[in-house]
Design a protein around this motif. Sequence first.
Motif, PDB file in Angstrom:
ATOM      1  N   PRO A 296       1.089  -1.224  -0.227  1.00 22.15           N
ATOM      2  CA  PRO A 296      -0.054  -0.221  -0.234  1.00 22.15           C
ATOM      3  C   PRO A 296       0.786   1.255   0.407  1.00 22.15           C
ATOM      4  O   PRO A 296       0.426   2.108  -0.795  1.00 22.15           O
ATOM      5  CB  PRO A 296      -0.620   0.113   1.476  1.00 22.15           C
ATOM      6  CG  PRO A 296      -0.866  -1.615   1.660  1.00 22.15           C
ATOM      7  CD  PRO A 296       0.480  -2.606   0.885  1.00 22.15           C
TER       8      PRO A 296
ATOM      9  N   PRO B 127      -4.790  -0.410  -4.360  1.00 20.11           N
ATOM     10  CA  PRO B 127      -4.530  -0.722  -2.883  1.00 20.11           C
ATOM     11  C   PRO B 127      -5.090  -1.990  -2.660  1.00 20.11           C
ATOM     12  O   PRO B 127      -6.099  -2.499  -2.705  1.00 20.11           O
ATOM     13  CB  PRO B 127      -5.447   0.060  -2.107  1.00 20.11           C
ATOM     14  CG  PRO B 127      -5.288   0.719  -2.871  1.00 20.11           C
ATOM     15  CD  PRO B 127      -5.966   0.842  -3.902  1.00 20.11           C
TER      16      PRO B 127
ATOM     17  N   PHE C  19      -6.034  -4.204  -0.233  1.00 16.87           N
ATOM     18  CA  PHE C  19      -6.806  -4.357   0.828  1.00 16.87           C
ATOM     19  C   PHE C  19      -7.613  -5.418   0.986  1.00 16.87           C
ATOM     20  O   PHE C  19      -8.408  -5.944   0.139  1.00 16.87           O
ATOM     21  CB  PHE C  19      -6.913  -3.341   0.871  1.00 16.87           C
ATOM     22  CG  PHE C  19      -8.262  -3.156   2.297  1.00 16.87           C
ATOM     23  CD1 PHE C  19      -7.233  -3.623   3.448  1.00 16.87           C
ATOM     24  CD2 PHE C  19      -9.109  -3.386   2.612  1.00 16.87           C
ATOM     25  CE1 PHE C  19      -7.547  -3.936   5.159  1.00 16.87           C
ATOM     26  CE2 PHE C  19      -9.603  -3.570   3.792  1.00 16.87           C
ATOM     27  CZ  PHE C  19      -8.945  -3.633   4.912  1.00 16.87           C
TER      28      PHE C  19
ATOM     29  N   GLN D 202      -2.505   0.728   6.276  1.00 13.43           N
ATOM     30  CA  GLN D 202      -4.014   0.519   5.346  1.00 13.43           C
ATOM     31  C   GLN D 202      -5.056   1.191   5.550  1.00 13.43           C
ATOM     32  O   GLN D 202      -5.058   1.284   6.495  1.00 13.43           O
ATOM     33  CB  GLN D 202      -4.352  -1.104   5.480  1.00 13.43           C
ATOM     34  CG  GLN D 202      -3.224  -1.796   4.237  1.00 13.43           C
ATOM     35  CD  GLN D 202      -3.362  -3.327   4.804  1.00 13.43           C
ATOM     36  OE1 GLN D 202      -4.286  -4.069   4.957  1.00 13.43           O
ATOM     37  NE2 GLN D 202      -2.749  -3.547   3.123  1.00 13.43           N
TER      38      GLN D 202
END
Length: 282
Positions: free
Chosen positions: A5, A30, A32, A104
């Motif tokens: 990230p 990103p 995630f 994050q």
Amino acid sequence: MRISPWLTRRSLDFEQLLTADCALPAAVAPPFFDFAQKAAMTVFFRPLLVSLLTLPLLACSASAADDSAAVKKRFTERFPERNVVSVNATPLNGIYEVVMQGRQIVYTDTRTDFIFVGDMVDVKKRQSLTEQRMNELSKVDWKALPLDLAVKEVRGNGSRSLAVFSDPDCPYCKKLEQDSLAKLDNVTIYTFLLPLTELHPDAARKSAQIWCATDRTAAWLDLMRRNKAPQGAASCDTPLARIQTLAKTLGISGTPGLVFPSGKLVPGAISQAEIEKLLAGK
């Protein structure tokens, strides 16, 4: 080099972003919520922005109270495997910023029924609030760095300082060493050996050989700048495990990563000119 990230965050062209119909490539998005979707995630800018821009209208009757503590509790209960560092209210009523370990950032509603992944944009200022927050979170306390765990190289009078997290088998690290660091003068470079064994299985052994060498600096420079493999045993005590923990704490999961005395953390094989500018505090 593994994408992370803090590594993928970059400035955005907001004019293009506001009119974009295409998706942000998975390599840039990103990475995630891998616990929810192991497959590559695609973040569509237009739906995200439209959703964020219209939320104030949809939530006009919601309470303006800051429910950060309650949101953190709900988020932690819903996603117990995630280490939530902080939860903060955003300029959008009813939408909260969630910061997790590794720096994050995602956004959620009061009930944590929805997750927003991507940049929150201040349209009037043409500014990514997410990128601004990432820069704040990425700031490193230079004085807290355990420099005794690093390979130290002094060039010229060594008056300026720079720390680098590097993998001996990372091609981008070698590019940084050969194209940028080798051209610096009057600087002290502290190299933290961070072998990414998932990508480079032999990097840990080479890192240990370098640390255990009689002249660590010479062994490191021979490998990275002259492509001369380290010699000797890797049988001494090394700080590799502690450096892995340090990198995780700082949110560094890719190499190279550069840390400047200003606290700025910069990823990638940046140019000598960029390093000079950052060393000057610009």
